[in-house]
Design a protein around this motif. Structure first.
Motif, PDB file in Angstrom:
ATOM      1  N   PRO A  82       0.716  -1.320   0.014  1.00  0.00           N
ATOM      2  CA  PRO A  82      -0.342  -0.124  -0.180  1.00  0.00           C
ATOM      3  C   PRO A  82       0.300   1.065  -0.083  1.00  0.00           C
ATOM      4  N   ALA A  83       2.260   1.429  -0.410  1.00  0.00           N
ATOM      5  CA  ALA A  83       2.514   2.357  -0.771  1.00  0.00           C
ATOM      6  C   ALA A  83       2.536   3.376  -0.842  1.00  0.00           C
ATOM      7  N   MET A  84       1.645   3.417  -2.033  1.00  0.00           N
ATOM      8  CA  MET A  84       1.018   4.691  -2.671  1.00  0.00           C
ATOM      9  C   MET A  84      -0.292   5.321  -1.668  1.00  0.00           C
ATOM     10  N   HIS A  85      -0.918   3.874  -1.652  1.00  0.00           N
ATOM     11  CA  HIS A  85      -2.762   4.547  -0.813  1.00  0.00           C
ATOM     12  C   HIS A  85      -2.012   5.676   0.377  1.00  0.00           C
ATOM     13  N   ARG A  86      -0.929   4.729   0.826  1.00  0.00           N
ATOM     14  CA  ARG A  86      -0.047   5.790   2.364  1.00  0.00           C
ATOM     15  C   ARG A  86       0.249   6.862   2.412  1.00  0.00           C
ATOM     16  N   ALA A  87       1.134   7.341   1.031  1.00  0.00           N
ATOM     17  CA  ALA A  87       1.474   7.913   0.917  1.00  0.00           C
ATOM     18  C   ALA A  87       0.615   9.045   0.565  1.00  0.00           C
ATOM     19  N   TYR A  88      -0.677   9.245  -0.489  1.00  0.00           N
ATOM     20  CA  TYR A  88      -1.631   9.607  -0.535  1.00  0.00           C
ATOM     21  C   TYR A  88      -2.099   9.767   0.796  1.00  0.00           C
ATOM     22  N   GLU A 144      -1.811   9.608   3.989  1.00  0.00           N
ATOM     23  CA  GLU A 144      -0.896  11.219   4.922  1.00  0.00           C
ATOM     24  C   GLU A 144       0.217  11.570   4.822  1.00  0.00           C
ATOM     25  N   ASP A 145      -0.455  12.041   3.113  1.00  0.00           N
ATOM     26  CA  ASP A 145       0.435  12.962   2.869  1.00  0.00           C
ATOM     27  C   ASP A 145       2.111  12.888   3.376  1.00  0.00           C
ATOM     28  N   THR A 146       2.429  11.845   2.791  1.00  0.00           N
ATOM     29  CA  THR A 146       3.916  11.723   2.760  1.00  0.00           C
ATOM     30  C   THR A 146       4.879  11.233   2.003  1.00  0.00           C
ATOM     31  N   LEU A 147       5.922  10.598   1.611  1.00  0.00           N
ATOM     32  CA  LEU A 147       6.328  10.058   0.274  1.00  0.00           C
ATOM     33  C   LEU A 147       7.377   8.690   1.122  1.00  0.00           C
ATOM     34  N   GLU A 148       6.971   8.961   2.416  1.00  0.00           N
ATOM     35  CA  GLU A 148       7.880   7.780   3.310  1.00  0.00           C
ATOM     36  C   GLU A 148       7.593   6.864   2.313  1.00  0.00           C
ATOM     37  N   PRO A 149       9.304   5.489   1.946  1.00  0.00           N
ATOM     38  CA  PRO A 149       8.992   4.651   1.743  1.00  0.00           C
ATOM     39  C   PRO A 149       8.119   3.881   2.078  1.00  0.00           C
ATOM     40  N   ARG A 205      -3.152  13.759  -6.350  1.00  0.00           N
ATOM     41  CA  ARG A 205      -3.811  14.261  -4.864  1.00  0.00           C
ATOM     42  C   ARG A 205      -4.625  14.775  -4.701  1.00  0.00           C
ATOM     43  N   ASP A 206      -4.829  15.884  -6.318  1.00  0.00           N
ATOM     44  CA  ASP A 206      -6.387  16.523  -7.058  1.00  0.00           C
ATOM     45  C   ASP A 206      -6.761  14.930  -7.911  1.00  0.00           C
ATOM     46  N   GLY A 207      -6.274  14.708  -8.569  1.00  0.00           N
ATOM     47  CA  GLY A 207      -6.656  13.613 -10.110  1.00  0.00           C
ATOM     48  C   GLY A 207      -7.532  12.753  -9.630  1.00  0.00           C
ATOM     49  N   LEU A 208      -7.459  12.015  -7.742  1.00  0.00           N
ATOM     50  CA  LEU A 208      -8.415  10.505  -7.491  1.00  0.00           C
ATOM     51  C   LEU A 208      -9.319  11.537  -7.077  1.00  0.00           C
ATOM     52  N   ALA A 209     -11.033  10.767  -7.392  1.00  0.00           N
ATOM     53  CA  ALA A 209     -12.057  10.849  -6.114  1.00  0.00           C
ATOM     54  C   ALA A 209     -11.582  10.117  -4.962  1.00  0.00           C
ATOM     55  N   ASP A 210     -11.181   8.941  -4.648  1.00  0.00           N
ATOM     56  CA  ASP A 210     -10.567   8.249  -4.418  1.00  0.00           C
ATOM     57  C   ASP A 210      -9.375   7.512  -4.674  1.00  0.00           C
ATOM     58  N   PHE A 211      -9.600   6.756  -3.086  1.00  0.00           N
ATOM     59  CA  PHE A 211      -8.413   5.163  -3.491  1.00  0.00           C
ATOM     60  C   PHE A 211      -8.324   4.550  -2.305  1.00  0.00           C
ATOM     61  N   THR A 212      -8.220   3.379  -2.748  1.00  0.00           N
ATOM     62  CA  THR A 212      -8.701   2.437  -2.650  1.00  0.00           C
ATOM     63  C   THR A 212      -7.952   1.319  -2.175  1.00  0.00           C
ATOM     64  N   LEU A 213      -7.973   0.120  -1.426  1.00  0.00           N
ATOM     65  CA  LEU A 213      -7.241  -0.658  -1.242  1.00  0.00           C
ATOM     66  C   LEU A 213      -8.321  -2.098  -1.390  1.00  0.00           C
ATOM     67  N   VAL A 214      -7.699  -3.543  -1.755  1.00  0.00           N
ATOM     68  CA  VAL A 214      -8.355  -4.433  -1.877  1.00  0.00           C
ATOM     69  C   VAL A 214      -7.351  -6.241  -1.644  1.00  0.00           C
ATOM     70  N   SER A 215      -7.855  -6.633  -1.003  1.00  0.00           N
ATOM     71  CA  SER A 215      -6.894  -7.847  -0.196  1.00  0.00           C
ATOM     72  C   SER A 215      -6.378  -9.061  -1.374  1.00  0.00           C
TER      73      SER A 215
END
Ligand SMILES: *Cc1c(COP(=O)(O)O)cnc(C)c1O
Length: 343
Positions: A229-235, A237-242, A267-277
């Protein structure tokens, strides 16, 4: 040319060079890219999925990027970048790190434009993807346990050799090229309500944000595996941490390090960002094979799984790209054995 092949300060945890322009591409850049891309690649079909439409009580269309040469959407970006490659790199060549489809894209475009290509892949890379890159004439270097390890090695080789490093995300030309798929969707189906896109480094999602997202009322929803979930977390939690965890079996979205350029746009372009198993991803891959005989990678299964998991989708017009078909045969076999519906 002093220092031209030395890294400059990077906005994220990857290496960038002076030739990496980190200005976000615009919708107009995608339109310009289309003039280039359409000379080399066919448009891809947008086909209604009867199975998904019935299952979700919605109009679900699949954008068949798997029908492109190389079997994945990324070749759109490779063509746009190499068609306009800086002169100094045409003979020296380009180098990239990839779990497979980015490398295939650059290898295909390198053959088309007669540019030498070197690709670094993880040691356990998908064998079919590696063989296809070699068949296209690329030199393949195996290094490290995962994409990010291969990437760090490639970034060092780029310094040593002076080859042009084709970053997996911080490349406006790749993003604009990839976005041409979205322009095709807008022309054919202007009233999309929602588009689900897989996210690894974020190029596909950026492409659809700049087109379907910017030009229509559609919501562009990004999807990542909960196991990477690296990009999901970045989105969120507003971070670019690995991110420390990367355990997905879908190599097309197996990344630990968020990219600055794609994230800035998403950050502006997505309406939502979700995770799936992972289980939902495998179920999606098995369903599309069983019901419609479509072969898709796990990376693509993320977006299908998100659509299948949405509880507010009835009555909507939905687009899901079939982002790639290069699934390892053994992996597909195992998924079908576990999730397939024996007929
Ligand atoms: C690369 C890839 C993705 C993810 O795309 P990004 O642009 O890295 O976010 C999804 N599906 C397939 C088949 C891919 O090759």
């Amino acid at each position: 040319m002093d220092g031209r092949y030395e890294p400059v300060e990077s906005p994220d945890d990857t290496t960038v060079f002076p030739y990496h322009d980190l200005t976000p591409p615009t919708t107009a850049d995608v339109a310009r890219a289309r003039k280039v891309v359409s000379r080399y690649l066919p448009e891809t079909p947008l086909v209604r999925s009867e199975h998904l439409s019935a299952e979700l009580d919605a109009d679900v269309y699949l954008k068949r990027e798997d029908t492109l040469p190389t079997g994945a959407f990324k070749v759109r970006g490779g063509v746009n970048l190499l068609a306009t490659l800086e002169e100094e790199f045409r003979e020296r060549g380009v180098i990239a790190a990839s779990s497979g489809n980015h490398g295939l894209s650059i290898a295909w475009a390198g053959r088309e434009f007669d540019v030498p290509v070197t690709i670094g892949v993880p040691e356990d890379a998908n064998g079919g993807k590696v063989a296809a890159m070699e068949q296209l004439g690329a030199e393949v270097i195996r290094h490290g346990p995962d994409y990010d390890a291969a990437r760090e090695h490639v970034e060092e080789l780029a310094v040593e050799t002076g080859k042009r490093y084709v970053h997996s995300g911080n490349e406006p030309k790749l993003l604009a090229g990839v976005g041409t798929a979205g322009l095709e969707v807008v022309e054919e189906l202007p009233d999309v309500d929602r588009l689900y896109t897989p996210i690894g480094g974020g190029t596909s999602a950026v492409g659809y944000s700049l087109t379907v997202g910017a030009l229509t009322d559609a919501d562009v929803v990004g999807v990542q595996s909960a196991a990477a979930p690296a990009m999901h977390r970045a989105y969120h939690e507003d971070t670019l941490e690995p991110h420390d965890r990367m355990e997905t079996s879908a190599e097309g979205v197996a990344t630990r390090v968020p990219f600055a350029l794609t994230m800035a746009i998403l950050r502006d372009g997505l309406a939502d960002f979700t995770l799936v198993s992972e289980a939902a991803i495998h179920d999606a891959v098995a369903r599309l094979f069983t019901e419609e005989r479509i072969v898709m990678e796990g990376a693509c299964g993320t977006a299908v799984a998100a659509a299948l998991g949405a509880d507010d989708i009835a009555g909507e017009t939905v687009v899901v790209p079939v982002s790639g078909r290069n699934i390892d045969y053994g992996k597909l076999d195992a998924i079908l054995a576990e999730y397939g519906d024996p007929m």
